[in-house]
Design an enzyme around this catalytic site. Structure first.
Site, mmCIF file in Angstrom:
data_model
loop_
_atom_site.group_PDB
_atom_site.id
_atom_site.type_symbol
_atom_site.label_atom_id
_atom_site.label_comp_id
_atom_site.label_asym_id
_atom_site.label_seq_id
_atom_site.Cartn_x
_atom_site.Cartn_y
_atom_site.Cartn_z
ATOM 1 N N GLU A 1 0.848 -1.195 0.000
ATOM 2 C CA GLU A 1 0.000 0.000 0.000
ATOM 3 C C GLU A 1 0.882 1.244 0.000
ATOM 4 O O GLU A 1 1.781 1.377 0.815
ATOM 5 C CB GLU A 1 -0.938 -0.012 1.216
ATOM 6 N N GLY B 1 -7.805 2.389 1.388
ATOM 7 C CA GLY B 1 -8.167 2.878 0.051
ATOM 8 C C GLY B 1 -9.163 4.024 0.056
ATOM 9 O O GLY B 1 -9.357 4.706 1.063
ATOM 10 N N CYS C 1 -12.434 4.107 -0.133
ATOM 11 C CA CYS C 1 -13.625 3.963 0.715
ATOM 12 C C CYS C 1 -13.360 4.471 2.137
ATOM 13 O O CYS C 1 -14.113 5.271 2.676
ATOM 14 C CB CYS C 1 -14.069 2.499 0.748
ATOM 15 N N HIS D 1 -43.477 -5.338 13.499
ATOM 16 C CA HIS D 1 -44.293 -4.120 13.557
ATOM 17 C C HIS D 1 -43.962 -3.353 14.826
ATOM 18 O O HIS D 1 -43.825 -3.963 15.879
ATOM 19 C CB HIS D 1 -45.783 -4.498 13.560
#
Ligand code: NAI
Length: 451
Positions: free
Chosen positions: A31, A37, A39, A430
């Site tokens: 890297e 990266g 993101c 619900h």
């Protein structure tokens, strides 16, 4: 000798490395910048941190009184928002670093130079490997005249801002354009969005884009669809843009300009010299194999579907093929998520892509959902597209608060070819927003209970 060297530690690269290690392989990741990266550093994570701040600010300003909460002197502080963003980015990077250590993955910092498919140099260090994964990612597209004008932002630059611009012209009404328009407009800044095509979010159906458009316009955003920026002149502290539609031109002055017209794969010379097939991006088959044996490519470098979650998935596919499994990528049910307000999430087929004779389409409005009422939310809908004969779910689109979380029901339904009755026969809790999905599903059977 490594079993695999991964170039790039974005969502594709780091996930591939971890899975390979879990499968018993010796892995190194190279890297050149920060771990994680685009993101983690300039994309998904920092934007969502900022949007969480503005969302809370908007909730307080627009709803707190209605909910019986008295808040006085409501204000925001950009520096603190950025502090929150940086903290989350750092936590995410540290998380990846921890996972690399836990999985005995060697992290090699520096620019990888691929010599051949088995040899990589990183500055003085020479690495030998049986397999190579290209996960170099992508970069924002910027073209003339915008690349020649000082101070024009791409999404990479926004996160470095030290103060908020009073006004901003955003070129491109795609995902990045709309997420940043939401951010700046929620803080009361004047926003213009210039979109070349018929409507903003052109990859989504028009009814979906319409909800996003209305919500942005309510915040004062000016949306110029079918428009083109033809010229930009930089003044001392602003920009004057000429914006054209059907031969008519008008001028817009803004303190900043953000160009958000897409991203392109990052393909350095060494990849070209390696001899992998390249079209828009590095070409692979559905196992993520390039034309060169034991060389794989994943994520944005493929210029296929440029999404972090797709890169992660492709990383897993590549890792399993490296260990000898036969795993093929299946793109039938890729969710798209847009962190607008309300959120948008879609999966599977779109209304604009289908022959209406062959399907049934059903929509359920958020305004008829009980949980949404408790939240004072009414904008949005769930749209389900099902095959006419089999009633299999082909596509789900959701515009609703929490749409980005809700979409998973649709992802499973589309991926596994589930039928409407299998879903309506599944009890939805619900009161929750997921009942809007149930409502739309009931509509396919012509029996919506709640409208
Ligand atoms: P995009 O492809 O989503 O949108 C670009 C937009 O710019 C399109 O609407 C296009 O019609 C418009 N455009 C192109 N040229 C233009 C011009 N000259 N004038 C005016 N409009 C023009 O690309 P975007 O928004 O830059 O995002 C890049 C990538 O990052 C995409 O693949 C996107 O999916 C991904 N991304 C995903 C996010 C998410 O999943 N939430 C968030 C941010 C980015």
């Amino acid at each position: 000798m490594y079993d695999a060297v991964v170039v790039g530690s974005g969502p594709g690269g780091y996930v591939a490395a971890i899975r390979l290690s879990q499968l018993g392989k010796k892995v190194a990741v190279v890297e050149k910048e920060d771990l994680g990266g685009t993101c983690t550093n300039k994309g998904c994570i920092p934007t969502k941190a900022l949007l969480t701040s503005t969302h809370l600010f908007e909730e307080i300003t627009t709803k707190s009184r209605k909910f019986g909460i008295k808040v006085e002197n409501i204000d925001y502080d950009l520096n603190d928002m950025i502090k929150h963003m940086n903290k989350v980015v750092l936590q995410s990077k540290k998380g990846i670093e921890y996972l690399f250590k836990k999985n005995n993955i060697d992290l090699i910092k520096g620019v990888a130079k691929i010599i051949d498919k088995n040899h990589i140099e990183v500055e003085e260090q020479k690495l030998e490997t049986k397999n190579l994964i290209l996960a170099h990612g992508s970069q924002p597209v910027i073209f003339p005249p915008f690349d020649k004008i000082n101070g024009i932002w791409t999404s990479d630059d926004v996160f470095k801002m030290e103060e908020l611009p009073d006004s901003i012209l955003i070129i491109g009404g795609g995902v990045i354009g709309i997420e940043f328009a939401t951010f700046f407009a929620s803080l009361g800044k004047k926003v213009y969005v210039v979109e070349l095509l018929d409507h903003i979010l052109p990859s989504e159906d028009q009814d979906i884009a319409e909800v996003a458009k209305k919500s942005l316009m309510k915040k004062g955003v000016e949306i110029l669809e079918k428009h083109k920026v033809t010229e930009v002149v930089k003044k001392e502290s602003s920009y004057i843009s000429k914006v054209e539609k059907d031969g008519e031109t008008k001028e817009i002055e803004s303190s900043k300009i953000l160009v958000a017209v897409g991203r392109k794969p990052f393909i350095p010379e060494d990849i070209k010299e390696l001899g992998v097939n390249i079209e828009k991006g590095v070409k692979t088959d559905s196992s993520m194999r390039t034309n060169i044996e034991n060389v794989y490519a994943i994520g944005d470098i493929r210029a296929h579907i440029m999404l972090a979650h797709v890169a992660m998935y492709e990383g897993i596919v590549a890792a399993h093929n490296i260990v000898g499994d036969d795993k093929k990528a299946d793109y039938k049910a890729v969710p798209n998520v847009i962190f607008s307000n309300p959120e948008i999430a879609t999966v599977g087929i779109k209304e604009k892509e289908i022959d209406p004779e062959k399907v049934i389409i059903s929509k359920f409005p958020v305004s008829a959902n009980a949980r949404a009422r408790t939240m004072e939310e009414r904008d949005g809908f769930v749209k389900i597209i099902a095959e006419k004969e089999s009633k299999k779910i082909l596509g789900v689109s959701i515009v609703s608060p929490n749409a980005t979380d809700m979409i998973m029901e649709g992802v499973l339904a589309v991926k596994y070819g589930m039928t409407v009755s299998q879903l309506t026969d599944s009890i939805h809790p619900h009161p929750t927003l997921t009942e809007s999905i149930l409502g739309a599903e009931e509509g396919i059977e012509g029996m919506i209970i709640h409208i």
